[in-house]
Scaffold this motif. Structure first.
Motif, PDB file in Angstrom:
ATOM      1  N   PHE A 203     -29.743  28.954  46.957  1.00 54.22           N
ATOM      2  CA  PHE A 203     -29.769  30.536  47.343  1.00 54.22           C
ATOM      3  C   PHE A 203     -28.494  30.409  48.317  1.00 54.22           C
ATOM      4  CE2 PHE A 203     -34.373  30.817  46.884  1.00 54.22           C
ATOM      5  CZ  PHE A 203     -34.653  30.879  45.630  1.00 54.22           C
ATOM      6  N   TRP A 206     -25.288  30.035  46.335  1.00 55.73           N
ATOM      7  CA  TRP A 206     -24.835  31.323  45.631  1.00 55.73           C
ATOM      8  C   TRP A 206     -24.274  32.258  46.728  1.00 55.73           C
ATOM      9  CZ3 TRP A 206     -30.114  31.648  42.639  1.00 55.73           C
ATOM     10  CH2 TRP A 206     -29.853  31.215  41.394  1.00 55.73           C
ATOM     11  N   ALA A 207     -24.777  32.218  47.867  1.00 51.18           N
ATOM     12  CA  ALA A 207     -24.156  32.947  48.946  1.00 51.18           C
ATOM     13  C   ALA A 207     -22.546  32.693  49.204  1.00 51.18           C
ATOM     14  CB  ALA A 207     -24.935  32.856  50.221  1.00 51.18           C
ATOM     15  N   GLN A 222     -29.068  39.449  44.986  1.00 51.71           N
ATOM     16  CA  GLN A 222     -28.395  39.534  46.219  1.00 51.71           C
ATOM     17  C   GLN A 222     -28.188  41.119  46.744  1.00 51.71           C
ATOM     18  OE1 GLN A 222     -24.859  37.484  45.418  1.00 51.71           O
ATOM     19  NE2 GLN A 222     -25.864  35.419  46.206  1.00 51.71           N
ATOM     20  N   SER A 229     -27.569  37.702  50.755  1.00 48.73           N
ATOM     21  CA  SER A 229     -26.238  38.250  50.129  1.00 48.73           C
ATOM     22  C   SER A 229     -25.132  37.312  50.615  1.00 48.73           C
ATOM     23  CB  SER A 229     -26.262  39.527  50.586  1.00 48.73           C
ATOM     24  OG  SER A 229     -25.958  39.798  51.976  1.00 48.73           O
ATOM     25  N   ARG A 230     -23.926  37.592  49.881  1.00 50.56           N
ATOM     26  CA  ARG A 230     -22.815  36.937  50.312  1.00 50.56           C
ATOM     27  C   ARG A 230     -22.159  37.234  51.641  1.00 50.56           C
ATOM     28  NH1 ARG A 230     -22.984  38.624  45.658  1.00 50.56           N
ATOM     29  NH2 ARG A 230     -21.346  40.368  45.695  1.00 50.56           N
ATOM     30  N   SER A 249     -33.876  34.830  51.864  1.00 45.36           N
ATOM     31  CA  SER A 249     -33.501  36.216  51.409  1.00 45.36           C
ATOM     32  C   SER A 249     -32.633  36.950  52.638  1.00 45.36           C
ATOM     33  CB  SER A 249     -34.840  37.027  51.301  1.00 45.36           C
ATOM     34  OG  SER A 249     -35.465  37.036  52.695  1.00 45.36           O
TER      35      SER A 249
END
Length: 300
Positions: A203, A206-207, A222, A229-230, A249
């Motif tokens: 995760f 991915w951010a 996201q 989230s990014r 998260s």
């Protein structure tokens, strides 16, 4: 005015000295004397050591440290197996006991617990210890390098990125699976929490990813706040580098930062143990992100 005898003697003496000086005025008189003079100590030129204590360079695209080994893959497979056993035990136990709400709620609590745990762990290794710290040294060193070159996490192969946490999950969860296999509520919590913790580094990766290169389902999760989230995690990589620690998260980030929970923990650690966190110091070049130097080709 009368001149006293002693004065008359002085005048004659002075005249004699004058005649003597006149007689010898063409002679030079040399005087020698020895005086002890303290000599200054010889000063060596000041040399400042500009060599860094540790020479650190960003990994290259073909760096072996970014690639998965068979040992990494084995640990990830074992970790995933223990997580699946927990979830399977929860489902089977729910069917046998005809309860569904409690295991689902416990799984949701496990998901929240994993996000909180990732934040506490991330805060700890960001602020305390170094590469020589027992047990956690490699993780601390990796996260310090991550601040300087955060894009390297997107270049790590899957098992390479997850194997360390998978090993911890295996040692921790496998005994729980054996002991509490008939407790669906416990298994629901353990399965969800351990799964999210093990995959938190994915995760996290991915951010740091580019939206156009991420799978649409990941971007949707996201944006929905299910995964960190990014934009939220990007705030962690900007000064003062002391917020948004949670990487599952990110649901806990706002609460923890607004209520200064980690600042309170830092004060407790300082007064109890005398340890100053790195977040109290002005960020130096080790915290400053450097531009990506990798080529655009992904690792296989």
């Amino acid at each position: 005015m009368s001149i006293l005898p002693q004065h008359h003697h002085i005048i004659h003496h002075a005249a004699a000295v004058g005649r003597q000086y006149h007689h010898h005025r063409n002679h030079r008189v040399y005087c020698t004397s020895t005086t002890r003079i303290k000599t200054r100590p010889k000063l060596e030129p000041l040399v400042i050591n500009t060599t860094p204590l540790v020479t650190v360079t960003p990994p290259k695209i073909d760096d072996p440290s970014l690639k998965s080994t068979w040992a990494h893959r084995a640990w990830v497979a074992t970790g995933c197996t223990t997580v699946l056993i927990s979830l399977a035990n929860s489902i089977i136990g729910s069917i046998d006991s005809h309860i569904w709400l409690e295991p689902i709620l416990s799984g949701f609590i496990g998901y929240l617990f994993a996000d909180l745990g990732s934040g506490v762990y991330h805060w700890g290794i960001d602020n305390y210890g170094d590469a020589s710290t027992p047990m956690f040294g490699s993780q601390i060193d990796a996260f310090q390098g991550h601040h300087k070159w955060p894009w390297t996490i997107t270049k790590r192969q899957f098992a390479n990125n997850l194997h360390a946490l998978a090993r911890v999950i295996t040692y921790t969860v496998l005994p729980i699976d054996l002991i509490g296999h008939d407790q669906p509520v416990v298994m629901g919590f353990v399965g969800m929490a351990s799964g999210c913790i093990m995959f938190s580094q994915l995760f996290h990766s991915w951010a740091h990813g580019t939206k156009s290169k991420l799978p649409p389902v990941v971007v949707a999760l996201q944006d929905a706040g299910v995964l960190v989230s990014r934009s939220q995690h990007a705030a962690h990589h900007r000064p003062p580098y002391n917020n948004n620690y949670c990487i599952v998260s990110g649901v806990w980030n706002k609460f923890l930062d607004e209520h200064k929970v980690f600042e309170a923990l830092e004060m407790v650690v300082f007064f109890k143990l005398g340890l100053r966190p790195r977040s109290w110091s002005e960020p130096n070049s080790d915290w400053t992100e450097e531009a990506e130097t990798f080529s655009t080709t992904s690792l296989p």
